[in-house]
Design a protein around this motif. Structure first.
Motif, mmCIF file in Angstrom:
data_model
loop_
_atom_site.group_PDB
_atom_site.id
_atom_site.type_symbol
_atom_site.label_atom_id
_atom_site.label_comp_id
_atom_site.label_asym_id
_atom_site.label_seq_id
_atom_site.Cartn_x
_atom_site.Cartn_y
_atom_site.Cartn_z
ATOM 1 N N LYS A 36 0.823 -1.211 0.000
ATOM 2 C CA LYS A 36 0.000 0.000 0.000
ATOM 3 C C LYS A 36 0.859 1.264 0.000
ATOM 4 O O LYS A 36 0.349 2.364 -0.249
ATOM 5 C CB LYS A 36 -0.922 0.018 1.222
ATOM 6 C CG LYS A 36 -1.852 -1.184 1.338
ATOM 7 C CD LYS A 36 -2.929 -1.175 0.284
ATOM 8 C CE LYS A 36 -3.941 -2.298 0.527
ATOM 9 N NZ LYS A 36 -4.995 -2.320 -0.525
ATOM 10 N N SER B 13 -9.473 6.903 5.523
ATOM 11 C CA SER B 13 -9.116 5.679 6.250
ATOM 12 C C SER B 13 -10.284 4.723 6.416
ATOM 13 O O SER B 13 -10.134 3.507 6.249
ATOM 14 C CB SER B 13 -8.561 6.036 7.634
ATOM 15 O OG SER B 13 -7.386 6.805 7.538
ATOM 16 N N TYR B 14 -11.465 5.266 6.763
ATOM 17 C CA TYR B 14 -12.629 4.415 7.034
ATOM 18 C C TYR B 14 -13.653 4.422 5.895
ATOM 19 O O TYR B 14 -14.606 3.658 5.927
ATOM 20 C CB TYR B 14 -13.318 4.848 8.330
ATOM 21 C CG TYR B 14 -12.557 4.456 9.571
ATOM 22 C CD1 TYR B 14 -12.799 3.239 10.205
ATOM 23 C CD2 TYR B 14 -11.585 5.293 10.104
ATOM 24 C CE1 TYR B 14 -12.096 2.869 11.339
ATOM 25 C CE2 TYR B 14 -10.876 4.938 11.245
ATOM 26 C CZ TYR B 14 -11.126 3.723 11.854
ATOM 27 O OH TYR B 14 -10.415 3.363 12.980
ATOM 28 N N GLY C 11 -10.490 3.564 2.486
ATOM 29 C CA GLY C 11 -9.568 2.497 2.872
ATOM 30 C C GLY C 11 -8.147 2.681 2.404
ATOM 31 O O GLY C 11 -7.374 1.718 2.356
ATOM 32 N N GLY D 185 -7.064 1.116 6.875
ATOM 33 C CA GLY D 185 -7.440 0.532 5.593
ATOM 34 C C GLY D 185 -8.817 -0.089 5.564
ATOM 35 O O GLY D 185 -9.036 -1.100 4.889
ATOM 36 N N VAL D 186 -9.773 0.514 6.269
ATOM 37 C CA VAL D 186 -11.151 0.005 6.291
ATOM 38 C C VAL D 186 -11.934 0.667 5.159
ATOM 39 O O VAL D 186 -12.103 1.888 5.150
ATOM 40 C CB VAL D 186 -11.840 0.299 7.639
ATOM 41 C CG1 VAL D 186 -13.304 -0.152 7.605
ATOM 42 C CG2 VAL D 186 -11.090 -0.380 8.774
ATOM 43 N N ARG D 187 -12.395 -0.104 4.211
ATOM 44 C CA ARG D 187 -13.175 0.445 3.097
ATOM 45 C C ARG D 187 -14.663 0.268 3.393
ATOM 46 O O ARG D 187 -15.218 -0.816 3.240
ATOM 47 C CB ARG D 187 -12.799 -0.231 1.785
ATOM 48 C CG ARG D 187 -13.467 0.397 0.571
ATOM 49 C CD ARG D 187 -12.940 -0.211 -0.721
ATOM 50 N NE ARG D 187 -13.662 0.286 -1.893
ATOM 51 C CZ ARG D 187 -13.403 1.432 -2.516
ATOM 52 N NH1 ARG D 187 -12.437 2.218 -2.062
ATOM 53 N NH2 ARG D 187 -14.099 1.808 -3.574
ATOM 54 N N SER D 188 -15.290 1.329 3.854
ATOM 55 C CA SER D 188 -16.717 1.303 4.171
ATOM 56 C C SER D 188 -17.335 2.583 3.627
ATOM 57 O O SER D 188 -17.685 3.503 4.364
ATOM 58 C CB SER D 188 -16.933 1.201 5.685
ATOM 59 O OG SER D 188 -18.305 1.209 6.008
ATOM 60 N N ASN E 166 -17.296 6.020 7.236
ATOM 61 C CA ASN E 166 -16.788 7.387 7.354
ATOM 62 C C ASN E 166 -17.714 8.284 8.164
ATOM 63 O O ASN E 166 -17.267 9.151 8.913
ATOM 64 C CB ASN E 166 -16.533 7.995 5.969
ATOM 65 C CG ASN E 166 -17.747 8.013 5.079
ATOM 66 O OD1 ASN E 166 -18.366 6.972 4.849
ATOM 67 N ND2 ASN E 166 -18.101 9.170 4.561
ATOM 68 N N SER F 224 -15.399 10.571 0.270
ATOM 69 C CA SER F 224 -16.021 9.291 -0.074
ATOM 70 C C SER F 224 -17.521 9.432 -0.281
ATOM 71 O O SER F 224 -18.140 8.559 -0.862
ATOM 72 C CB SER F 224 -15.727 8.256 1.009
ATOM 73 O OG SER F 224 -16.309 8.617 2.236
#
Length: 497
Positions: A62, A193-194, A197, A202-205, A210, A346
């Motif tokens: 990453k 970050s949230y 990600g 690295g949280v992809r939501s 967020n 996002s």
């Protein structure tokens, strides 16, 4: 010697704008760093892992150069040189952040690290001995991994964990530290970050995590502020604020102004309205739009979590000043292809917002960074119109390159052009800007860009065991601005400090 061109240029600028180039009395200049980006010592003494330790060790792909902050600038050992640099520049203040996991190895106040506290005491006392004010950021992205394992900024309990941590550091350092920033860049923490990600953890939501993060950060900040109010303000008489990243949103055409205003609420209002507006809570237009969108998607409630009445009162007014990070801007128009360009938000696709830039804006060394000096003035004025005459401390502003160069004319030009706009903001627009912070004191670990890009006033030799620091031309230029308290100095005079 000052050149004839320089004299003529400055004189013409004063005529055009009708102002002189001196900064107001009491205006302060500083430089900034953050703990993970410079300290190193990732496993020194009893420090525990934070999310960036884990992220870089387990997902090094990453990071563009597969690097990490294990040693970084080695400021954990080279802190005396850092103080020398701040003194060479003539800084009024040095903004740095604390490593939560270095002070509280478990993440909780059951045990306070003696070595961690000693490191920060040495730094604080050394700065004060040189007449430099320490400005401390309590949290700058490096959450203890132990707390991330419990959900991190998506667990509402983190508001209490952060308040407990803040109480510890207020009690340890509050007798000498008079300016506190609770949290740095909720936009980056939550959206990048949230949501997307991209940054640790690295949280992809997208459009869920967020918004949960946003509410929890605002409540956490407010609880820390109230702790200072109740237990430390009368004794130490300091100030507590919060810093965010302010990305100016420019309408692509006049017809896009309404959409640009919605983008500003998403980028700025989401993290500011609850604190600085008279009524508190979320920006009403954003709350309405996200509720409608969530309903259309089949959700039983809005993706944007509601504040209780008690939370609105807790957060409202919970800052003595606003910390203002700014680097770049975007243009806004309607999104037709359902793809957002040049990510920073996002939530932008769901609101029909497409973000781009103007072709004439010069690009810096990273894909998200375009130079538009007028953007900083326009963003400052927007805040004044929206929230009134709040004190604003510019806590980050700077320029990055990929080159290893001592004579960094592009960085000097960037500082000049943005400081010029800040002066206009103060003198023409009446914005209450109280200080300016250059990002950054030295080259460092620049998150997912690793060591590939350089923001530093000082160049760092990362191949040297002592991480040798060398002042760039921009350092000498910035020192002249500080010494003269004016932008009316020769930009390209490369004398020694």
């Amino acid at each position: 010697m000052v050149s004839l061109f320089h004299i003529v240029f400055c004189a013409s600028l004063c005529v055009v704008y009708g102002i002189d180039l001196t900064f107001p009395p009491g205006f302060k200049f500083g430089a900034a760093t953050s703990s993970y980006q410079i300290e190193g010592g990732w496993n020194a003494s009893d420090k525990s892992e934070n999310i960036w330790d884990v992220f870089t060790h387990t997902m090094s792909d990453k990071i563009v150069d597969n690097s990490n902050g294990d040693i970084a600038c080695d400021s954990y050992n080279q802190w005396q040189r850092d103080i020398e640099m701040a003194s060479e520049l003539g800084l009024h203040f040095y903004r740095f952040s604390l490593s939560w996991s270095r002070i509280l190895p478990s993440g909780f106040p059951d045990r306070i690290s003696e070595d961690g506290v000693k490191y920060y005491n040495n730094l604080i006392n050394g700065l004060l001995a040189k007449g430099i004010e320490p400005v401390i950021t309590i949290f700058h992205w490096d959450l203890p991994q132990s707390l991330q394992d419990l959900g991190g900024w998506t667990n509402p309990m983190i508001a209490d964990w952060f308040a407990d941590y803040s109480k510890v550091v207020f009690s340890l350092f509050g007798d000498r530290v008079k300016t506190w920033i609770t949290i740095n860049e909720a936009t980056s923490i939550c959206d990048v970050s949230y949501g997307l990600g991209i940054l640790a953890p690295g949280v992809r939501s997208l459009e869920y995590g967020n918004y949960i993060c946003a509410k929890n950060i605002l409540v956490a900040h407010a609880k820390a502020f109230r702790v200072y109010d109740r237990e430390f303000r009368a004794k130490f008489n300091g100030k507590v604020g919060i810093t965010n990243h302010f990305l100016w949103m420019e309408p692509e055409t006049e017809a896009d102004e309404e959409l640009a205003e919605l983008a500003r609420e998403l980028a700025v209002g989401l993290y500011s309205h609850a604190i600085f507006s008279k009524e508190g809570g979320w920006p009403p237009v954003l709350e309405e739009k996200l509720a409608e969108y969530s309903k259309r998607q089949g959700y039983t409630r809005s993706r944007l979590p509601a504040f209780t009445k008690e939370e609105i009162e807790l957060v409202r007014g919970s800052a003595d000043f606003l910390g203002f990070n700014h680097y770049t801007s975007r243009t806004v128009r309607e999104l037709n292809d359902r793809k957002s360009a040049l990510w920073p938000l996002s939530g932008s696709p769901s609101l029909g917002i497409r973000l781009s830039v103007r072709p004439e804006w010069k690009q810096a060394a990273v894909k998200w960074f375009f130079v538009y000096p007028e953007g900083i003035r326009r963003q400052l004025l927007w805040l004044k119109k929206r929230y009134g005459d709040i004190p604003i401390l510019i806590t980050e502003n700077g320029y990055c390159t990929e080159k290893l160069e001592i004579v960094d004319k592009d960085r000097i030009d960037y500082y000049y052009n943005y400081l010029e706009q800040i002066l206009l903001s103060i003198k023409e627009d009446g914005v209450n800007v109280v200080g300016y912070t250059a990002w950054t004191l030295m080259d460092n670990f620049e998150w997912v860009s690793g060591y590939k890009v350089k923001f530093g006033l000082y160049q760092v030799d990362f191949t040297s065991p002592s991480r040798t620091r060398t002042p760039r031309a921009s350092a000498k230029y910035y020192a002249r601005i500080i010494k003269n308290h004016s932008l009316d100095v020769n930009k390209y005079e490369y004398d020694e400090l």
